[in-house]
Design a protein around this motif. Structure first.
Motif, PDB file in Angstrom:
ATOM      1  N   ARG A 109      -0.780  -5.194   7.837  1.00 14.02           N
ATOM      2  CA  ARG A 109      -2.088  -5.388   7.215  1.00 14.02           C
ATOM      3  C   ARG A 109      -2.500  -4.090   6.546  1.00 14.02           C
ATOM      4  O   ARG A 109      -2.002  -3.013   6.906  1.00 14.02           O
ATOM      5  CB  ARG A 109      -3.135  -5.819   8.247  1.00 14.02           C
ATOM      6  N   VAL A 110      -3.398  -4.170   5.588  1.00 15.30           N
ATOM      7  CA  VAL A 110      -3.873  -2.970   4.896  1.00 15.30           C
ATOM      8  C   VAL A 110      -4.921  -2.296   5.763  1.00 15.30           C
ATOM      9  O   VAL A 110      -5.911  -2.909   6.158  1.00 15.30           O
ATOM     10  CB  VAL A 110      -4.461  -3.316   3.523  1.00 15.30           C
ATOM     11  N   GLY A 111      -4.686  -1.018   6.099  1.00 15.79           N
ATOM     12  CA  GLY A 111      -5.645  -0.243   6.872  1.00 15.79           C
ATOM     13  C   GLY A 111      -6.545   0.550   5.946  1.00 15.79           C
ATOM     14  O   GLY A 111      -7.094   0.013   4.976  1.00 15.79           O
ATOM     15  N   ARG A 112      -6.679   1.833   6.226  1.00  9.54           N
ATOM     16  CA  ARG A 112      -7.510   2.682   5.370  1.00  9.54           C
ATOM     17  C   ARG A 112      -6.869   2.815   3.989  1.00  9.54           C
ATOM     18  O   ARG A 112      -5.658   3.007   3.869  1.00  9.54           O
ATOM     19  CB  ARG A 112      -7.684   4.058   6.010  1.00  9.54           C
ATOM     20  N   CYS A 113      -7.692   2.714   2.969  1.00 10.98           N
ATOM     21  CA  CYS A 113      -7.185   2.730   1.591  1.00 10.98           C
ATOM     22  C   CYS A 113      -8.139   3.550   0.729  1.00 10.98           C
ATOM     23  O   CYS A 113      -9.354   3.329   0.758  1.00 10.98           O
ATOM     24  CB  CYS A 113      -7.062   1.309   1.050  1.00 10.98           C
ATOM     25  N   GLU A 114      -7.586   4.500  -0.021  1.00 10.98           N
ATOM     26  CA  GLU A 114      -8.383   5.349  -0.906  1.00 10.98           C
ATOM     27  C   GLU A 114      -7.807   5.295  -2.319  1.00 10.98           C
ATOM     28  O   GLU A 114      -6.590   5.254  -2.513  1.00 10.98           O
ATOM     29  CB  GLU A 114      -8.401   6.794  -0.411  1.00 10.98           C
ATOM     30  N   VAL A 115      -8.695   5.297  -3.310  1.00  4.66           N
ATOM     31  CA  VAL A 115      -8.289   5.182  -4.708  1.00  4.66           C
ATOM     32  C   VAL A 115      -8.876   6.319  -5.521  1.00  4.66           C
ATOM     33  O   VAL A 115     -10.061   6.635  -5.406  1.00  4.66           O
ATOM     34  CB  VAL A 115      -8.746   3.824  -5.300  1.00  4.66           C
ATOM     35  N   ASP A 116      -8.044   6.942  -6.340  1.00  3.21           N
ATOM     36  CA  ASP A 116      -8.490   7.910  -7.338  1.00  3.21           C
ATOM     37  C   ASP A 116      -8.331   7.226  -8.695  1.00  3.21           C
ATOM     38  O   ASP A 116      -7.250   7.199  -9.273  1.00  3.21           O
ATOM     39  CB  ASP A 116      -7.635   9.179  -7.260  1.00  3.21           C
ATOM     40  N   GLU A 117      -9.419   6.645  -9.201  1.00  6.09           N
ATOM     41  CA  GLU A 117      -9.332   5.854 -10.425  1.00  6.09           C
ATOM     42  C   GLU A 117      -9.000   6.705 -11.639  1.00  6.09           C
ATOM     43  O   GLU A 117      -8.350   6.232 -12.574  1.00  6.09           O
ATOM     44  CB  GLU A 117     -10.647   5.094 -10.642  1.00  6.09           C
ATOM     45  N   ALA A 118      -9.412   7.965 -11.642  1.00  6.62           N
ATOM     46  CA  ALA A 118      -9.149   8.827 -12.792  1.00  6.62           C
ATOM     47  C   ALA A 118      -7.653   9.041 -12.995  1.00  6.62           C
ATOM     48  O   ALA A 118      -7.191   9.203 -14.122  1.00  6.62           O
ATOM     49  CB  ALA A 118      -9.853  10.166 -12.617  1.00  6.62           C
ATOM     50  N   HIS A 119      -6.885   9.055 -11.893  1.00  7.77           N
ATOM     51  CA  HIS A 119      -5.443   9.287 -11.986  1.00  7.77           C
ATOM     52  C   HIS A 119      -4.637   8.015 -11.711  1.00  7.77           C
ATOM     53  O   HIS A 119      -3.400   8.059 -11.702  1.00  7.77           O
ATOM     54  CB  HIS A 119      -5.016  10.378 -11.001  1.00  7.77           C
ATOM     55  N   GLY A 120      -5.316   6.900 -11.465  1.00 10.53           N
ATOM     56  CA  GLY A 120      -4.607   5.660 -11.170  1.00 10.53           C
ATOM     57  C   GLY A 120      -3.801   5.743  -9.887  1.00 10.53           C
ATOM     58  O   GLY A 120      -2.715   5.164  -9.784  1.00 10.53           O
ATOM     59  N   LEU A 121      -4.317   6.444  -8.883  1.00 10.09           N
ATOM     60  CA  LEU A 121      -3.568   6.746  -7.665  1.00 10.09           C
ATOM     61  C   LEU A 121      -4.157   6.022  -6.465  1.00 10.09           C
ATOM     62  O   LEU A 121      -5.373   5.999  -6.277  1.00 10.09           O
ATOM     63  CB  LEU A 121      -3.581   8.259  -7.431  1.00 10.09           C
ATOM     64  N   ILE A 122      -3.274   5.422  -5.663  1.00 10.05           N
ATOM     65  CA  ILE A 122      -3.676   4.718  -4.448  1.00 10.05           C
ATOM     66  C   ILE A 122      -2.920   5.308  -3.262  1.00 10.05           C
ATOM     67  O   ILE A 122      -1.711   5.512  -3.330  1.00 10.05           O
ATOM     68  CB  ILE A 122      -3.355   3.211  -4.535  1.00 10.05           C
ATOM     69  N   VAL A 123      -3.637   5.576  -2.174  1.00  3.77           N
ATOM     70  CA  VAL A 123      -3.022   5.952  -0.900  1.00  3.77           C
ATOM     71  C   VAL A 123      -3.565   4.991   0.146  1.00  3.77           C
ATOM     72  O   VAL A 123      -4.789   4.850   0.291  1.00  3.77           O
ATOM     73  CB  VAL A 123      -3.344   7.406  -0.516  1.00  3.77           C
ATOM     74  N   ALA A 124      -2.668   4.318   0.858  1.00  6.39           N
ATOM     75  CA  ALA A 124      -3.105   3.295   1.808  1.00  6.39           C
ATOM     76  C   ALA A 124      -2.190   3.244   3.018  1.00  6.39           C
ATOM     77  O   ALA A 124      -0.998   3.536   2.936  1.00  6.39           O
ATOM     78  CB  ALA A 124      -3.140   1.925   1.133  1.00  6.39           C
ATOM     79  N   GLU A 125      -2.773   2.857   4.154  1.00  3.69           N
ATOM     80  CA  GLU A 125      -2.003   2.591   5.361  1.00  3.69           C
ATOM     81  C   GLU A 125      -1.576   1.128   5.373  1.00  3.69           C
ATOM     82  O   GLU A 125      -2.372   0.241   5.063  1.00  3.69           O
ATOM     83  CB  GLU A 125      -2.850   2.827   6.608  1.00  3.69           C
ATOM     84  N   LEU A 126      -0.334   0.894   5.730  1.00  2.00           N
ATOM     85  CA  LEU A 126       0.134  -0.450   6.028  1.00  2.00           C
ATOM     86  C   LEU A 126       0.399  -0.488   7.526  1.00  2.00           C
ATOM     87  O   LEU A 126       1.381   0.092   8.016  1.00  2.00           O
ATOM     88  CB  LEU A 126       1.386  -0.779   5.223  1.00  2.00           C
ATOM     89  N   VAL A 127      -0.507  -1.124   8.263  1.00  2.00           N
ATOM     90  CA  VAL A 127      -0.482  -1.114   9.728  1.00  2.00           C
ATOM     91  C   VAL A 127       0.363  -2.274  10.237  1.00  2.00           C
ATOM     92  O   VAL A 127       0.154  -3.429   9.842  1.00  2.00           O
ATOM     93  CB  VAL A 127      -1.909  -1.201  10.289  1.00  2.00           C
ATOM     94  N   PHE A 128       1.333  -1.975  11.106  1.00  3.33           N
ATOM     95  CA  PHE A 128       2.247  -2.994  11.617  1.00  3.33           C
ATOM     96  C   PHE A 128       1.525  -3.970  12.547  1.00  3.33           C
ATOM     97  O   PHE A 128       0.526  -3.627  13.175  1.00  3.33           O
ATOM     98  CB  PHE A 128       3.405  -2.354  12.384  1.00  3.33           C
ATOM     99  N   ASP A 129       2.086  -5.161  12.667  1.00  2.00           N
ATOM    100  CA  ASP A 129       1.554  -6.151  13.584  1.00  2.00           C
ATOM    101  C   ASP A 129       1.662  -5.666  15.023  1.00  2.00           C
ATOM    102  O   ASP A 129       0.816  -6.008  15.865  1.00  2.00           O
ATOM    103  CB  ASP A 129       2.312  -7.482  13.439  1.00  2.00           C
ATOM    104  N   GLN A 130       2.699  -4.865  15.309  1.00  2.00           N
ATOM    105  CA  GLN A 130       2.860  -4.280  16.636  1.00  2.00           C
ATOM    106  C   GLN A 130       3.650  -2.983  16.504  1.00  2.00           C
ATOM    107  O   GLN A 130       4.485  -2.847  15.612  1.00  2.00           O
ATOM    108  CB  GLN A 130       3.592  -5.244  17.576  1.00  2.00           C
ATOM    109  N   PRO A 131       3.391  -1.997  17.363  1.00  2.00           N
ATOM    110  CA  PRO A 131       4.105  -0.714  17.282  1.00  2.00           C
ATOM    111  C   PRO A 131       5.600  -0.896  17.569  1.00  2.00           C
ATOM    112  O   PRO A 131       6.005  -1.838  18.259  1.00  2.00           O
ATOM    113  CB  PRO A 131       3.433   0.138  18.364  1.00  2.00           C
ATOM    114  N   ILE A 132       6.407   0.028  17.043  1.00  2.00           N
ATOM    115  CA  ILE A 132       7.838   0.020  17.331  1.00  2.00           C
ATOM    116  C   ILE A 132       8.224   1.352  17.957  1.00  2.00           C
ATOM    117  O   ILE A 132       7.584   2.376  17.721  1.00  2.00           O
ATOM    118  CB  ILE A 132       8.680  -0.250  16.078  1.00  2.00           C
TER     119      ILE A 132
END
Length: 309
Positions: free
Chosen positions: A192-215
């Motif tokens: 699932r998508v966790g924390r997500c931050e966008v820098d629109e000026a540079h077209g940049l996305i940084v996001a967490e993809l959180v697993f359904d369960q830890p491994i």
């Protein structure tokens, strides 16, 4: 990300291209004016000054229009297809935003732009520490719309953990055309998508993809996500899609699918070894569905991608 070694290689590649181009021009017996006229007759506009710079090594073709011109040059000069293009490095990002990256394995934008986003998603040390999750396999599907823009990118990644309790993967993605706005990120499978931050000026996305369960150590996890753009018109993609890997990946499959009736005439696979700077390039054939694919095995660090006319 390619470092200083790749930069040194770029200078050598430019010299090889210039040398080969000069030899081809001399062998053809054509003046630069006549070559320019023959290019124009085929709908390709290149100045005599640009041709002169290319053969002297002062500059090299980088834009997609220039690379297409080199393909036509090969025909006019009567040299084998790819003999000149194969001496050129893959296209490099321009300005603050790279073309297409992701999966925590890339860094093709200024640190001062990326670091604030990493801080906000709780990964302030991501650029300086090796991640305990290893990218074992990756499949990218890039969908190109009828107008030549990018409709969507879907990625399927297999990750293996080197430590217990790993529960998220960091996605870093940059848009070619920031003015088009950021794409919509959707988790498709096993995350699932966790924390997500966008820098629109540079077209940049940084996001967490959180697993359904830890491994835990030695275990693998499969995730799938997609980035979808709004359109038409769809964002400019400069006729290329590539990944830049900071660490080795066992298998990378890149697939580009074109809108029916708008497939390009020619497609090329390219790669640059991030350690040695070695560049390779070869022609690809479209399949019956109007798509093309390329596979890299035990590849990295370096750049691997596909471009097209």
């Amino acid at each position: 990300m390619a470092g200083s070694t790749a930069g040194d290689g770029r200078e050598g590649e430019r010299t090889a291209f210039a040398t080969q181009l000069r030899a081809a021009i001399a062998g053809s017996g054509l003046s630069l004016d006549r070559i320019q006229a023959r290019l124009r007759a085929r709908g390709v506009v290149v100045s005599v000054t640009a041709l002169s710079y290319w053969q002297s090594g002062k500059r090299q073709p980088e834009r997609q229009s220039s690379l297409s011109a080199v393909r036509t040059l090969e025909e006019i000069l009567g040299v084998p297809a790819g003999s000149l293009l194969g001496l050129l490095p893959p296209p490099r990002p321009r300005g603050g935003a790279g073309r297409r990256h992701g999966g925590g394995e890339t860094l093709a934008f200024p640190r001062e732009v990326l670091q604030p986003l990493l801080d906000k998603v709780g990964a302030p040390h991501a650029l300086d520490r090796a991640h305990p999750l290893k990218l074992v396999g990756l499949h990218d599907l890039c969908e190109i719309a009828a107008d030549g823009g990018q409709r969507a990118v879907t990625a399927r990644a297999v990750l293996q953990s080197a430590a217990d309790g790993q529960d998220r993967w960091l996605l870093v993605y940059t848009q070619d055309d920031p003015a088009a706005g950021p794409p919509q990120l959707h988790a498709v499978r096993n995350c699932r998508v966790g924390r997500c931050e966008v820098d629109e000026a540079h077209g940049l996305i940084v996001a967490e993809l959180v697993f359904d369960q830890p491994i835990d150590r030695g275990e693998t996890h499969l995730i799938e996500y997609t980035l979808t753009n709004s359109g038409p018109p769809y964002p400019e993609c400069r006729n290329t899609h590539y990944r830049e890997f900071r660490r080795q990946v066992r298998e990378y499959l890149l697939e580009v699918r074109f809108d029916p009736g708008s497939a390009p005439e020619r497609c090329w696979q390219y790669s640059r070894n991030g350690t040695t700077g070695t560049v390779s390039r070869r022609r690809l054939r479209l399949d019956g569905e109007g798509g093309v694919h390329a596979v890299a095995l035990d590849f990295g660090p370096g750049v691997f991608g596909i471009d097209w006319d």
